[in-house]
Design an enzyme around this catalytic site. Structure first.
Site, PDB file in Angstrom:
ATOM      1  N   TRP A  16      64.067  72.472 -43.782  1.00 28.58           N
ATOM      2  CA  TRP A  16      64.397  73.425 -42.734  1.00 28.58           C
ATOM      3  C   TRP A  16      63.193  73.697 -41.841  1.00 28.58           C
ATOM      4  O   TRP A  16      63.310  73.818 -40.623  1.00 28.58           O
ATOM      5  CB  TRP A  16      64.946  74.700 -43.342  1.00 28.58           C
ATOM      6  N   ARG A  37      50.917  68.979 -48.612  1.00 30.62           N
ATOM      7  CA  ARG A  37      50.503  67.648 -49.055  1.00 30.62           C
ATOM      8  C   ARG A  37      49.877  66.875 -47.901  1.00 30.62           C
ATOM      9  O   ARG A  37      50.451  66.729 -46.830  1.00 30.62           O
ATOM     10  CB  ARG A  37      51.703  66.899 -49.610  1.00 30.62           C
ATOM     11  N   LYS A 195      75.112  85.121 -48.798  1.00 28.89           N
ATOM     12  CA  LYS A 195      76.003  83.947 -48.705  1.00 28.89           C
ATOM     13  C   LYS A 195      75.564  82.861 -49.669  1.00 28.89           C
ATOM     14  O   LYS A 195      76.382  82.049 -50.125  1.00 28.89           O
ATOM     15  CB  LYS A 195      76.081  83.431 -47.274  1.00 28.89           C
ATOM     16  N   ASP A 248      77.372  81.241 -41.236  1.00 28.35           N
ATOM     17  CA  ASP A 248      76.491  80.715 -42.273  1.00 28.35           C
ATOM     18  C   ASP A 248      77.236  80.561 -43.602  1.00 28.35           C
ATOM     19  O   ASP A 248      77.049  79.589 -44.335  1.00 28.35           O
ATOM     20  CB  ASP A 248      75.301  81.661 -42.433  1.00 28.35           C
ATOM     21  N   ASN A 260      73.002  75.306 -52.074  1.00 30.50           N
ATOM     22  CA  ASN A 260      73.554  76.273 -53.029  1.00 30.50           C
ATOM     23  C   ASN A 260      74.933  75.842 -53.509  1.00 30.50           C
ATOM     24  O   ASN A 260      75.242  75.953 -54.696  1.00 30.50           O
ATOM     25  CB  ASN A 260      73.613  77.660 -52.393  1.00 30.50           C
TER      26      ASN A 260
END
Length: 336
Positions: A16, A37, A195, A248, A260
């Site tokens: 994201w 990294r 959500k 969402d 999720n």
């Protein structure tokens, strides 16, 4: 006379964070991504791609990366935070001294801090000492993979300072990404956080093969739970019918790209929490936040049966069959 280009520091180089960094670069900002990294930072700088998440997507040349947080924050108009909600406090304490006095801090996190029950925007204000007027939220039905592919999406930018919300709206408005503004930070943050828990329930039901009727039931009653809690905490009900609420929720509960929901499907197939975590391979905020959301519900005397059952399932207090039966055997009542 043209306006100077905005400068954004995006912490981190996950899926994201990378997507929002690309959006802002495409919208005309100079973007510096903070990557943990070194090999990811080097790949972004030399090959203009993120090999860990999107090896097939070319990134704009105005998007660079560094492993040095102070270098990323130098001169930033916006600090965009996309890290796990449970690590926010510790990380932000380290970065706070380098945040500029006029930098607007934008939260992408959709979790509730477990020990305190605070939303990410509250943690940001508490740790940095900045006014909450300088803390904005970006939330909506935003699946990173689709956005990286340039598919159309929209989101809500919420901030108590309407001018700050409008400025960030401009900084992330592209031909494929349309942001709307709001001042309802509470509604946007709770819509995004809760959500995730409902998406776990939907994924679990799907994994158990309970059918589309069960999915529709959980989405609908899940929205009722989200709205009850959010309005009890001061949100406007209309926010929960918008992009950061219903929008969402639908994306997270129906897309196989949603982490999720994917985690819930693994649970529904009989995997343990640890096995589902390994199979999902990404941070799943609903798992981390379910108990904190339930604590908020109890503190505000709000009934949230789906959240309660999912929290119990994650803590091995009920079996899959018991979880499904518990929801269906609740006493009947008027819908409103």
């Amino acid at each position: 006379m043209s306006q100077p280009r905005a400068r954004a520091a995006v912490f981190s180089a996950g899926s994201w964070g990378t997507a929002v960094a690309k959006i802002m670069a495409d919208a005309g900002s100079d973007v510096m991504v903070h990557a943990r990294r070194g090999e990811i930072a080097e790949a972004i700088n030399t090959r203009h791609l993120n090999p860990a998440y999107f090896p097939d997507v070319d990134l704009p040349v105005s998007l660079a990366a560094t492993t040095d947080p102070a270098a990323a924050l130098d001169g930033a108009d916006y600090l965009v935070l996309s890290i796990p909600a449970q690590t926010l406090r510790a990380n932000l304490a380290v970065w706070a001294p380098d945040i500029g006095p006029d930098t607007v801090i934008v939260s992408l996190m959709k979790g509730i801090e477990r020990d305190t029950g605070l939303r990410a925007s509250q943690v940001i204000a508490e740790v940095t000492g900045v006014s909450e007027d300088r803390v904005a939220v970006l939330s909506g039905p935003n699946l990173a993979r689709e956005i990286m592919d340039g598919r159309p999406a929209a989101a809500t930018v919420a901030c108590p300072d309407e001018d700050a919300a409008r400025r960030f709206q401009t900084a992330c408005h592209t031909r494929y990404f349309r942001p709307y503004t709001s001042t309802d930070v509470i509604g946007c943050k709770l819509g995004g956080a809760v959500k995730n828990v409902i998406a776990l329930a939907v994924g679990t039901a799907s994994g158990m093969g309970l059918g589309d009727n069960a999915v529709a039931l959980l989405i609908t009653r899940g929205l009722a739970e989200i709205t009850r809690l959010a309005t009890a905490m001061g949100a406007h009900p209309a926010t929960l019918a918008g992009l950061s609420g219903l929008g969402d929720l639908v994306a997270s509960c129906t897309s196989p790209l949603a982490r999720n929901r994917t985690f819930g499907v693994h649970l529904g197939h009989g995997l343990s929490v640890e096995e589902a975590m390994a199979a999902t391979r990404q941070t799943t905020e609903g798992v981390k936040s379910a108990e904190a959301v339930l604590d908020l519900a109890r503190a505000h005397d709000v009934e949230m049966p789906i959240t309660e059952v999912i929290s119990a399932l994650l803590n091995d207090e009920v079996t899959l069959d018991e979880a499904a039966a518990e929801l269906m055997q609740r006493p009947p009542r008027p819908e409103r």
